[in-house]
Design a protein around this motif. Sequence first.
Motif, PDB file in Angstrom:
ATOM      1  N   THR A   1       0.831  -1.202   0.000  1.00 40.60           N
ATOM      2  CA  THR A   1       0.000   0.000   0.000  1.00 40.60           C
ATOM      3  C   THR A   1       0.860   1.245   0.000  1.00 40.60           C
ATOM      4  O   THR A   1       0.605   2.207  -0.713  1.00 40.60           O
ATOM      5  CB  THR A   1      -0.936  -0.001   1.222  1.00 40.60           C
ATOM      6  OG1 THR A   1      -1.719  -1.181   1.196  1.00 40.60           O
ATOM      7  CG2 THR A   1      -1.837   1.215   1.213  1.00 40.60           C
TER       8      THR A   1
ATOM      9  N   ASP B   1     -12.276  -1.913   1.381  1.00 39.47           N
ATOM     10  CA  ASP B   1     -12.593  -2.554   0.098  1.00 39.47           C
ATOM     11  C   ASP B   1     -13.245  -1.564  -0.857  1.00 39.47           C
ATOM     12  O   ASP B   1     -12.923  -1.534  -2.055  1.00 39.47           O
ATOM     13  CB  ASP B   1     -13.530  -3.755   0.318  1.00 39.47           C
ATOM     14  CG  ASP B   1     -12.817  -4.939   0.954  1.00 39.47           C
ATOM     15  OD1 ASP B   1     -11.565  -4.913   1.015  1.00 39.47           O
ATOM     16  OD2 ASP B   1     -13.500  -5.880   1.392  1.00 39.47           O
TER      17      ASP B   1
ATOM     18  N   TYR C   1     -10.589   0.902  -2.083  1.00 40.07           N
ATOM     19  CA  TYR C   1      -9.714   0.278  -3.071  1.00 40.07           C
ATOM     20  C   TYR C   1     -10.439   0.134  -4.413  1.00 40.07           C
ATOM     21  O   TYR C   1      -9.840   0.301  -5.475  1.00 40.07           O
ATOM     22  CB  TYR C   1      -9.243  -1.085  -2.590  1.00 40.07           C
ATOM     23  CG  TYR C   1      -8.119  -1.034  -1.573  1.00 40.07           C
ATOM     24  CD1 TYR C   1      -7.300   0.085  -1.454  1.00 40.07           C
ATOM     25  CD2 TYR C   1      -7.871  -2.121  -0.738  1.00 40.07           C
ATOM     26  CE1 TYR C   1      -6.273   0.124  -0.541  1.00 40.07           C
ATOM     27  CE2 TYR C   1      -6.836  -2.082   0.180  1.00 40.07           C
ATOM     28  CZ  TYR C   1      -6.038  -0.960   0.286  1.00 40.07           C
ATOM     29  OH  TYR C   1      -5.015  -0.929   1.188  1.00 40.07           O
TER      30      TYR C   1
ATOM     31  N   GLU D   1      -9.266   1.846  -7.795  1.00 38.16           N
ATOM     32  CA  GLU D   1      -8.989   1.099  -9.015  1.00 38.16           C
ATOM     33  C   GLU D   1      -9.713   1.712 -10.212  1.00 38.16           C
ATOM     34  O   GLU D   1      -9.153   1.783 -11.314  1.00 38.16           O
ATOM     35  CB  GLU D   1      -9.402  -0.359  -8.851  1.00 38.16           C
ATOM     36  CG  GLU D   1      -9.020  -1.205 -10.057  1.00 38.16           C
ATOM     37  CD  GLU D   1      -9.247  -2.683  -9.837  1.00 38.16           C
ATOM     38  OE1 GLU D   1      -8.314  -3.466 -10.066  1.00 38.16           O
ATOM     39  OE2 GLU D   1     -10.373  -3.056  -9.447  1.00 38.16           O
TER      40      GLU D   1
ATOM     41  N   ARG E   1      -7.967   8.195  -2.202  1.00 37.16           N
ATOM     42  CA  ARG E   1      -8.548   6.923  -1.769  1.00 37.16           C
ATOM     43  C   ARG E   1      -7.521   6.087  -0.995  1.00 37.16           C
ATOM     44  O   ARG E   1      -7.845   5.449   0.004  1.00 37.16           O
ATOM     45  CB  ARG E   1      -9.059   6.137  -2.970  1.00 37.16           C
ATOM     46  CG  ARG E   1     -10.164   6.815  -3.757  1.00 37.16           C
ATOM     47  CD  ARG E   1     -11.403   7.071  -2.897  1.00 37.16           C
ATOM     48  NE  ARG E   1     -12.521   7.563  -3.673  1.00 37.16           N
ATOM     49  CZ  ARG E   1     -12.735   8.850  -3.958  1.00 37.16           C
ATOM     50  NH1 ARG E   1     -11.898   9.766  -3.524  1.00 37.16           N
ATOM     51  NH2 ARG E   1     -13.780   9.212  -4.668  1.00 37.16           N
ATOM     52  N   LEU E   2      -6.278   6.083  -1.461  1.00 39.13           N
ATOM     53  CA  LEU E   2      -5.238   5.307  -0.772  1.00 39.13           C
ATOM     54  C   LEU E   2      -4.952   5.874   0.610  1.00 39.13           C
ATOM     55  O   LEU E   2      -4.740   5.128   1.573  1.00 39.13           O
ATOM     56  CB  LEU E   2      -3.960   5.278  -1.613  1.00 39.13           C
ATOM     57  CG  LEU E   2      -4.026   4.470  -2.908  1.00 39.13           C
ATOM     58  CD1 LEU E   2      -2.728   4.622  -3.685  1.00 39.13           C
ATOM     59  CD2 LEU E   2      -4.292   2.998  -2.632  1.00 39.13           C
TER      60      LEU E   2
ATOM     61  N   ALA F   1      -7.775   4.808   2.875  1.00 38.20           N
ATOM     62  CA  ALA F   1      -7.653   3.389   3.204  1.00 38.20           C
ATOM     63  C   ALA F   1      -6.550   3.165   4.222  1.00 38.20           C
ATOM     64  O   ALA F   1      -6.709   2.395   5.182  1.00 38.20           O
ATOM     65  CB  ALA F   1      -7.377   2.585   1.937  1.00 38.20           C
TER      66      ALA F   1
ATOM     67  N   TYR G   1      -0.764   0.180  -8.220  1.00 36.31           N
ATOM     68  CA  TYR G   1      -1.499   0.911  -9.240  1.00 36.31           C
ATOM     69  C   TYR G   1      -0.574   1.380 -10.365  1.00 36.31           C
ATOM     70  O   TYR G   1       0.525   1.863 -10.125  1.00 36.31           O
ATOM     71  CB  TYR G   1      -2.201   2.125  -8.624  1.00 36.31           C
ATOM     72  CG  TYR G   1      -3.382   1.757  -7.775  1.00 36.31           C
ATOM     73  CD1 TYR G   1      -4.523   1.222  -8.348  1.00 36.31           C
ATOM     74  CD2 TYR G   1      -3.341   1.934  -6.394  1.00 36.31           C
ATOM     75  CE1 TYR G   1      -5.603   0.867  -7.568  1.00 36.31           C
ATOM     76  CE2 TYR G   1      -4.429   1.585  -5.603  1.00 36.31           C
ATOM     77  CZ  TYR G   1      -5.559   1.053  -6.200  1.00 36.31           C
ATOM     78  OH  TYR G   1      -6.623   0.701  -5.425  1.00 36.31           O
TER      79      TYR G   1
ATOM     80  N   ASP H   1      -1.103  -3.936 -11.702  1.00 36.85           N
ATOM     81  CA  ASP H   1      -2.506  -3.695 -11.404  1.00 36.85           C
ATOM     82  C   ASP H   1      -3.290  -4.695 -12.251  1.00 36.85           C
ATOM     83  O   ASP H   1      -2.700  -5.521 -12.957  1.00 36.85           O
ATOM     84  CB  ASP H   1      -2.926  -2.239 -11.641  1.00 36.85           C
ATOM     85  CG  ASP H   1      -2.757  -1.776 -13.079  1.00 36.85           C
ATOM     86  OD1 ASP H   1      -2.608  -2.633 -13.983  1.00 36.85           O
ATOM     87  OD2 ASP H   1      -2.779  -0.550 -13.315  1.00 36.85           O
TER      88      ASP H   1
ATOM     89  N   TYR I   1      -6.104  -5.958  -5.482  1.00 40.74           N
ATOM     90  CA  TYR I   1      -6.004  -4.588  -4.988  1.00 40.74           C
ATOM     91  C   TYR I   1      -4.816  -4.519  -4.037  1.00 40.74           C
ATOM     92  O   TYR I   1      -4.240  -5.554  -3.682  1.00 40.74           O
ATOM     93  CB  TYR I   1      -7.290  -4.164  -4.262  1.00 40.74           C
ATOM     94  CG  TYR I   1      -7.820  -5.187  -3.307  1.00 40.74           C
ATOM     95  CD1 TYR I   1      -7.271  -5.349  -2.041  1.00 40.74           C
ATOM     96  CD2 TYR I   1      -8.871  -6.023  -3.675  1.00 40.74           C
ATOM     97  CE1 TYR I   1      -7.749  -6.310  -1.170  1.00 40.74           C
ATOM     98  CE2 TYR I   1      -9.351  -6.981  -2.805  1.00 40.74           C
ATOM     99  CZ  TYR I   1      -8.801  -7.121  -1.552  1.00 40.74           C
ATOM    100  OH  TYR I   1      -9.266  -8.080  -0.695  1.00 40.74           O
ATOM    101  N   PRO I   2      -4.406  -3.302  -3.601  1.00 45.60           N
ATOM    102  CA  PRO I   2      -3.249  -3.198  -2.708  1.00 45.60           C
ATOM    103  C   PRO I   2      -3.426  -4.049  -1.453  1.00 45.60           C
ATOM    104  O   PRO I   2      -4.511  -4.115  -0.875  1.00 45.60           O
ATOM    105  CB  PRO I   2      -3.202  -1.710  -2.346  1.00 45.60           C
ATOM    106  CG  PRO I   2      -3.844  -1.048  -3.491  1.00 45.60           C
ATOM    107  CD  PRO I   2      -4.935  -1.975  -3.950  1.00 45.60           C
TER     108      PRO I   2
END
Length: 354
Positions: free
Chosen positions: A22, A58, A61, A65, A193-194, A197, A260, A269, A333-334
């Motif tokens: 991440t 989730d 992520y 994406e 978003r990252l 998260a 990503y 990715d 996903y990460p």
Amino acid sequence: MTVHRRPQLPGVRRLARALAVTAAATTALGVTVAGSAQALPGPPAEPIAKKDVKAQVDQLYDEAEQASERYNAAQECQRRLQTEAAALQSQIAGGQEELNRLRQDLGALAGAQYRSGVMNPGVRLMLDSDPAAYLARARALDQATARQNDTLRQVLDRQRRLDQRRDEATAKLAELEEVRRSLAESKSEVRQRLLKAQRLLSSLGAVERARMVADDARAAEQRATRGTDRLDLGDLPPSSGRAAAALAAAVSKIGSPYVYGSTGPRAFDCSGLMYWSWRQAGVTLPRTSQAQAYAGQRISLGEARPGDLVIFYKDMHHVGMYAGGGVVVHAPYPGAQVRYESVNAMPVAGVVRV
């Protein structure tokens, strides 16, 4: 065929790798994320239940994406527009040189006509002491006039084409600027978003995070194996030799981290894994999952064979490769590595045979 499942990694090692991935993903997008809740802006004031954290992570992520695929598409568009704009600029330069040469020829012809005079040809013939010589010069002048008219037409045609190329180049450059803005927006969206998260993950204790990562991997394995201790991919052969090579390449990357915008060979990715795998089979796919959805023949899920692309979600922002037996191999996903997953784990939008 039947494949023994892979041994589970210890929970602490899974956690460390998940957080590292991440962090790598955010760093790749120009983000610096600290590893503790205190180092992150705006940590949640109240503890959040683990199941709520997982659901929110989730979702984040998934949104990241979608933004990442838009970013990938914008990058591809930027490269294409840069190439097209450069080609147009080269055509404009060449066209301008040709136009300048034609104008010089036209000027030379006009000068020759001026020096020859403008007297009526009949009068010139009667007064000329050498009518035969005059007729020879007149024929040459007529030819020069015809050549002048032809050159003039070429000048006008070249000028029209040059103006058209300049208009096209201007439009391309404007489109390129718009794409660059889209790139920045998509990159910012992925980063946000990252960060969210990571903030949520940091709200959990180390043991809870390790357990969540392990539970996710175990759930994916159970979906792929249908709860048994073996992975049954069936006995359907790949649709072609190239599909077999692409699938073998994808399977060889099981365990690789999701990052990503990555197309391998160490991290991927979702669409990057498909792109890299098919390149190993000698086929260049489009870069994004949405474009890959139109990279071959559409078939039904019931017709899927190993090596086919499976496109997920209504907006087609995720893609995996059919491995057989109702299972795909994909980069989720990460924090989750390239792995097998049941094709029913996500809504299928279509299947593509390359």
